[in-house]
Write an enzyme that holds these catalytic residues in place. Structure first.
Site, short mmCIF file in Angstrom:
data_model
loop_
_atom_site.label_atom_id
_atom_site.label_comp_id
_atom_site.label_asym_id
_atom_site.label_seq_id
_atom_site.Cartn_x
_atom_site.Cartn_y
_atom_site.Cartn_z
N HIS A 72 1.07 -1.13 0.00
CA HIS A 72 -0.14 0.11 0.11
C HIS A 72 0.87 1.16 0.09
CE1 HIS A 72 -2.91 2.88 1.18
NE2 HIS A 72 -3.95 2.08 1.10
N THR A 145 -11.42 20.86 -51.63
CA THR A 145 -12.61 20.11 -50.64
C THR A 145 -12.60 18.72 -51.23
OG1 THR A 145 -14.32 20.79 -52.27
CG2 THR A 145 -13.85 22.09 -50.29
N HIS A 146 -12.69 17.69 -50.43
CA HIS A 146 -12.66 16.15 -50.87
C HIS A 146 -11.25 16.04 -51.72
CE1 HIS A 146 -17.04 15.91 -50.48
NE2 HIS A 146 -17.25 17.10 -51.04
N SER A 267 17.96 7.14 -45.28
CA SER A 267 19.12 6.20 -45.20
C SER A 267 19.12 5.95 -46.66
CB SER A 267 18.93 5.15 -44.22
OG SER A 267 18.07 4.34 -44.51
N LYS A 272 15.52 12.51 -50.49
CA LYS A 272 14.27 12.75 -49.92
C LYS A 272 14.23 13.81 -48.76
CE LYS A 272 11.22 10.40 -50.12
NZ LYS A 272 11.08 9.20 -49.57
N GLU A 279 4.02 13.94 -39.57
CA GLU A 279 3.86 12.57 -39.56
C GLU A 279 3.91 12.02 -38.14
OE1 GLU A 279 5.10 10.91 -43.84
OE2 GLU A 279 6.37 10.67 -42.23
#
Length: 439
Positions: A72, A145-146, A267, A272, A279
């Site tokens: 406890h 939109t969409h 890597s 890139k 993300e």
């Protein structure tokens, strides 16, 4: 929360040392209150304060060692504190209290301090978004939109709307702070059976809390509201990060995350420059929402209390605080350093879209010139499809269409980008109501 996503100030706030130090302060204030009420001698209150143990790593380990026997944590804590203070004064520690009096009250002190950190971080994000909104107020970009081109808008409007939403998140954090700024020292099942209400009042006020009616525990809808405020803020960050990810795609190329001189995007592929921060923020927002579900499930406890919430809160409250603080601060850096490619955005809006984003303006011009709305709609719809399939500007297709009874100046006005965006600054102007954010 793993150290990777735990800001140091949030981690420190919920460390074992900080937690036990808050418990100790509740206990010491309780003895002071008992002395003021004439229940305990003043000499005891003075002694326990003077001889209170230092809460450090050694103290934490001593409590942990004792807990291995008591099973406890609060009982172990009380045993160690009483032993360190010595008798007879140590016997006044925890007099008339139940564990939840100490744990709940101390925990809410931490949540108030946590809310202050989050509110400050929200202020920082609002300031960053507002600055970019004003900087980019007149920079056009395709509204979508969409996921498809719709009509022109501005980057300023995007950032301003985000700032207004974060301000609402900030208001929710302020409200949640107020809701958790409460305490209780009313004993088992909350009836003050072995402690006087004035003790609760004294301790809570000394800690900056408001005493509230309770069972053996403070009602957990308060904690759920705090978790909702955290989750709402994290979801807004996800909204911002999701838009940045979309606009950063190679095919779009309208924004780009800040990229350090020594940074590597992949890597394997040197070219890139991935939106890794955006993300990451989207992924962590998913984790954060899970904590809200757990917090809501903690509201329905058995009778006057059970402890099914206790293990949950040891995880979700510190982790949700740390994650929300991380998300807000990282989003602030992302927004401040975001590279906006205004030329690419304009090219996408006008040249690459073949002018289709002006279709409604052409429709309305035809209606104003005497066509029925359905006739005008069908003409523009047909010509827009022709433009897309033949890779020709919509304006050129309209010029060749004998059914389009519009003059050159009328078509010029329909394709006038500045005219369409003449009121876009109203969204940015709304920031004046929140800038600077009110405390």
């Amino acid at each position: 929360m793993i150290p990777r996503y735990a800001p140091a100030d949030a981690a420190s706030l919920f460390s074992d040392e900080s937690r036990l130090a808050r418990w100790l302060e509740v206990e010491l204030l309780t003895v002071e209150a008992l002395a003021k009420a004439g229940v305990a001698p003043q000499s005891a209150a003075t002694a326990v304060r003077e001889r209170a143990p230092k809460v450090d790593g050694g103290f934490v380990e001593a409590v942990a060692e004792r807990e291995r026997a008591t099973d406890h944590d609060v009982a172990a804590f009380v045993d160690v504190v009483q032993e360190r203070i010595g008798q007879p004064e140590g016997s006044w520690i925890h007099l008339g209290l139940t564990s939840s009096d100490v744990v709940d009250t101390a925990q809410n002190v931490a949540l108030v301090q946590a809310a202050d950190l989050l509110i400050e971080a929200a202020d920082g994000l609002i300031a960053a978004l507002s600055a970019r909104a004003r900087e980019l107020q007149a920079v056009p970009v395709a509204g979508r939109t969409h996921g498809m081109h719709a009509e022109p808008t501005t980057f300023g409007a995007k950032f301003a709307l985000w700032a207004l939403q974060v301000d609402r998140d900030r208001q929710r954090l302020v409200s949640a702070r107020r809701r958790v700024a409460v305490g209780k020292l009313s004993g088992a099942v909350g009836t003050y059976s072995n402690i006087e209400p004035e003790v609760e009042t004294y301790v809570c006020r000394a800690l900056g809390l408001e005493p509230v009616p309770a069972t053996q525990v403070i009602a957990r809808d308060r904690h759920a509201e705090y978790l909702y405020a955290c989750t709402a803020a994290g979801t807004t960050v996800e909204l911002i990060a999701t838009e940045i990810r979309h606009l950063a795609r190679t095919e779009v190329g309208e924004v780009e995350e800040p990229f350090g001189a020594e940074q590597k995007g992949s890597s394997a592929m040197p070219h890139k420059r991935n939106p890794i921060l955006a993300e990451r923020l989207c992924g962590l927002a998913r984790v954060l929402r899970g904590y809200l579900v757990a917090g809501l499930e903690d509201v329905a406890l058995w009778h006057e209390r059970d402890i099914s919430h206790s293990s949950v809160e040891r995880v979700v409250l510190p982790d949700a605080t740390a994650l929300t603080l991380y998300l807000l601060r990282k989003a602030t850096g992302l927004v401040s350093g975001l590279v906006v490619h205004a030329d690419r955005a304009l090219d996408n809006l006008t040249t690459r879209s073949l002018g289709l984003v002006f279709s409604q303006s052409v429709l309305l011009a035809l209606v104003a010139a005497g066509s029925t709305r359905d006739e005008a709609y069908r003409i523009v719809q047909r010509d827009a499809r022709t433009a897309w399939e033949s890779d020709r500007p919509l304006r050129a297709v309209l010029d060749d269409d004998d059914e389009v009874r519009l003059t050159g100046p009328q078509l010029d006005e329909a394709f006038d980008l500045e005219h369409l965006l003449r009121h876009a600054g109203r969204v940015v102007a709304a920031l004046d109501e929140i800038d600077p954010p009110t405390p």
